[in-house]
Design a protein around this motif. Structure first.
Motif, PDB file in Angstrom:
ATOM      1  N   GLN A  52      -4.664   4.100  -1.886  1.00 29.01           N
ATOM      2  CA  GLN A  52      -3.395   3.451  -1.537  1.00 29.01           C
ATOM      3  C   GLN A  52      -3.136   2.242  -2.436  1.00 29.01           C
ATOM      4  OE1 GLN A  52      -4.350   3.100   2.860  1.00 29.01           O
ATOM      5  NE2 GLN A  52      -2.158   3.421   2.957  1.00 29.01           N
ATOM      6  N   CYS A  53      -4.210   1.588  -2.863  1.00 30.75           N
ATOM      7  CA  CYS A  53      -4.110   0.410  -3.731  1.00 30.75           C
ATOM      8  C   CYS A  53      -3.990   0.795  -5.204  1.00 30.75           C
ATOM      9  CB  CYS A  53      -5.345  -0.476  -3.568  1.00 30.75           C
ATOM     10  SG  CYS A  53      -5.546  -1.166  -1.930  1.00 30.75           S
ATOM     11  N   ILE A  76       0.084   8.994  -0.901  1.00 31.43           N
ATOM     12  CA  ILE A  76      -1.192   9.697  -0.911  1.00 31.43           C
ATOM     13  C   ILE A  76      -1.090  10.817   0.121  1.00 31.43           C
ATOM     14  CG2 ILE A  76      -3.694   9.513  -0.546  1.00 31.43           C
ATOM     15  CD1 ILE A  76      -2.567   7.675  -2.811  1.00 31.43           C
ATOM     16  N   LEU A  96       0.844  -1.191   0.000  1.00 29.54           N
ATOM     17  CA  LEU A  96       0.000   0.000   0.000  1.00 29.54           C
ATOM     18  C   LEU A  96       0.879   1.240   0.000  1.00 29.54           C
ATOM     19  CD1 LEU A  96      -2.665  -0.946   2.690  1.00 29.54           C
ATOM     20  CD2 LEU A  96      -2.934  -0.969   0.215  1.00 29.54           C
ATOM     21  N   LYS A  97       0.432   2.261  -0.707  1.00 23.30           N
ATOM     22  CA  LYS A  97       1.136   3.543  -0.657  1.00 23.30           C
ATOM     23  C   LYS A  97       0.904   4.154   0.718  1.00 23.30           C
ATOM     24  CE  LYS A  97       0.290   4.466  -5.523  1.00 23.30           C
ATOM     25  NZ  LYS A  97      -0.475   5.266  -6.477  1.00 23.30           N
ATOM     26  N   PRO A  98       1.930   4.782   1.279  1.00 21.90           N
ATOM     27  CA  PRO A  98       1.728   5.446   2.571  1.00 21.90           C
ATOM     28  C   PRO A  98       0.815   6.661   2.424  1.00 21.90           C
ATOM     29  CG  PRO A  98       3.909   5.958   1.713  1.00 21.90           C
ATOM     30  CD  PRO A  98       3.304   4.933   0.783  1.00 21.90           C
ATOM     31  N   ILE A  99       0.169   7.022   3.535  1.00 18.11           N
ATOM     32  CA  ILE A  99      -0.654   8.232   3.564  1.00 18.11           C
ATOM     33  C   ILE A  99       0.061   9.262   4.423  1.00 18.11           C
ATOM     34  CG2 ILE A  99      -2.789   9.257   4.452  1.00 18.11           C
ATOM     35  CD1 ILE A  99      -4.297   6.873   3.571  1.00 18.11           C
ATOM     36  N   TYR A 126      -8.082   4.104   1.317  1.00 22.37           N
ATOM     37  CA  TYR A 126      -7.513   2.762   1.172  1.00 22.37           C
ATOM     38  C   TYR A 126      -7.445   2.382  -0.317  1.00 22.37           C
ATOM     39  CZ  TYR A 126      -7.277  -2.300   0.950  1.00 22.37           C
ATOM     40  OH  TYR A 126      -6.923  -3.581   0.616  1.00 22.37           O
TER      41      TYR A 126
END
Length: 126
Positions: free
Chosen positions: A37-38, A80, A5-8, A34
């Motif tokens: 992130q995907c 993100i 997942l991309k970090p937030i 979420y």
């Protein structure tokens, strides 16, 4: 789709603002983030007017007669950035109030600086 997942990153007080939203709205926004992130997009996530090409999206959720918005960008590689979360006060028109647009613009600039310092270089000095 990548498995990670991309970090937030939460810019300024966007996380605190989101936590003030009703639980149902928090869940919708959380799920939309979420999906971002995907590398996917929530059905209620739409490009924010006035930010052409900036990859700035907003999730708009109505709850109990109020409208809530969360604004984020997917344009900065691999991360993100949540730029703003707010309750829309104006009852007429769907335009985002100028003060909110200005805030989003300044936070987008901050996000770009943060991204270049923390994600672009991946430098070893610190």
């Amino acid at each position: 789709m990548s498995s990670s997942l991309k970090p937030i990153e939460w810019v300024a007080n966007s996380l605190e603002d989101l936590k003030d939203f009703p639980e149902d709205v928090q869940q919708v926004v959380g799920y939309a983030l979420y999906l971002a992130q995907c590398g996917e997009k929530h059905p209620s996530a739409k490009p924010l007017q006035g930010f052409k090409g900036a990859g700035v999206l907003e999730v708009v959720e109505d709850f109990d007669g109020d409208t809530y918005r969360a604004v984020y960008t997917v344009k900065l590689a691999g991360v993100i950035y949540v730029l703003h979360a707010f309750q829309k006060k104006s009852k007429q028109g769907i335009a985002t109030p100028k003060q909110d647009v200005d805030l989003i613009e300044s936070r987008l600039k901050r996000a770009k600086v943060h991204h270049s310092e923390n994600y672009s270089k991946r430098n070893k000095e610190e």
